[in-house]
Motif scaffolding. Structure first.
Motif, PDB file in Angstrom:
ATOM      1  N   ASP A 235       0.834  -1.210   0.000  1.00 54.05           N
ATOM      2  CA  ASP A 235       0.000   0.000   0.000  1.00 54.05           C
ATOM      3  C   ASP A 235       0.866   1.256   0.000  1.00 54.05           C
ATOM      4  N   GLN A 236       1.953   1.225   0.741  1.00 51.66           N
ATOM      5  CA  GLN A 236       2.860   2.373   0.773  1.00 51.66           C
ATOM      6  C   GLN A 236       3.488   2.596  -0.601  1.00 51.66           C
ATOM      7  N   LEU A 237       3.856   1.512  -1.267  1.00 50.03           N
ATOM      8  CA  LEU A 237       4.438   1.637  -2.603  1.00 50.03           C
ATOM      9  C   LEU A 237       3.421   2.169  -3.605  1.00 50.03           C
ATOM     10  N   LYS A 238       2.170   1.741  -3.469  1.00 54.02           N
ATOM     11  CA  LYS A 238       1.123   2.254  -4.355  1.00 54.02           C
ATOM     12  C   LYS A 238       0.921   3.752  -4.156  1.00 54.02           C
ATOM     13  N   ASN A 239       1.039   4.218  -2.905  1.00 50.75           N
ATOM     14  CA  ASN A 239       0.919   5.656  -2.629  1.00 50.75           C
ATOM     15  C   ASN A 239       2.082   6.434  -3.227  1.00 50.75           C
ATOM     16  N   LEU A 240       3.283   5.851  -3.164  1.00 50.67           N
ATOM     17  CA  LEU A 240       4.463   6.535  -3.699  1.00 50.67           C
ATOM     18  C   LEU A 240       4.489   6.534  -5.226  1.00 50.67           C
ATOM     19  N   PHE A 241       4.070   5.407  -5.832  1.00 48.13           N
ATOM     20  CA  PHE A 241       4.113   5.253  -7.283  1.00 48.13           C
ATOM     21  C   PHE A 241       2.731   4.857  -7.793  1.00 48.13           C
ATOM     22  N   PRO A 242       1.811   5.790  -7.904  1.00 46.68           N
ATOM     23  CA  PRO A 242       0.436   5.437  -8.287  1.00 46.68           C
ATOM     24  C   PRO A 242       0.313   4.968  -9.737  1.00 46.68           C
ATOM     25  N   ASP A 243       1.225   5.372 -10.615  1.00 42.98           N
ATOM     26  CA  ASP A 243       1.109   5.003 -12.031  1.00 42.98           C
ATOM     27  C   ASP A 243       1.786   3.675 -12.357  1.00 42.98           C
ATOM     28  N   HIS A 244       2.466   3.095 -11.410  1.00 43.24           N
ATOM     29  CA  HIS A 244       3.212   1.854 -11.661  1.00 43.24           C
ATOM     30  C   HIS A 244       2.276   0.657 -11.802  1.00 43.24           C
ATOM     31  N   VAL A 245       2.505  -0.114 -12.856  1.00 38.51           N
ATOM     32  CA  VAL A 245       1.744  -1.347 -13.056  1.00 38.51           C
ATOM     33  C   VAL A 245       2.698  -2.506 -12.839  1.00 38.51           C
TER      34      VAL A 245
END
Length: 109
Positions: free
Chosen positions: A5-15
């Motif tokens: 979840d923390q990584l998704k917040n930092l990099f929202p465009d990453h797939v």
């Protein structure tokens, strides 16, 4: 909040990439038509196993020598396009090589 979840917040465009765990390990060692010769000798009274007759690249043969030595937990060397393994491990070496897809011929005993 966990790490993903923390990584998704930092990099929202990453797939994230789809990982294919079902892919088999493919050996990058070149297989040949001629069988590898597996010999047994005694040098200075101590048994050794010699593998020779590989047609591929020398780097691949060195990599194969390292894998064999590590899987058998023994010493050995690579000299003059031959793998020299300390001890009589013909049966185990032949089983390992056949598992990798090589043709192996037993010579001497």
């Amino acid at each position: 909040m966990d790490l993903s979840d923390q990584l998704k917040n930092l990099f929202p465009d990453h797939v994230p990439e789809a990982s294919d765990d079902s892919a088999e390990e493919t050996s990058d060692i070149w297989l040949q038509d001629e069988p590898i010769i597996c010999k047994y000798e005694k040098r200075k009274g101590k048994p050794i196993t010699i593998l020779e007759g590989y047609n591929g690249a020398i780097e691949d043969f060195k990599k194969l020598a390292k894998e064999l030595k590590q899987s058998l937990s023994v010493g050995g060397s690579f000299k003059d396009e031959k793998i020299i393994i300390q001890g009589d491990y013909r049966d185990k070496i032949m089983a390992i090589l056949k598992e990798k897809g090589f043709n192996v011929k037993r010579v001497g005993g």
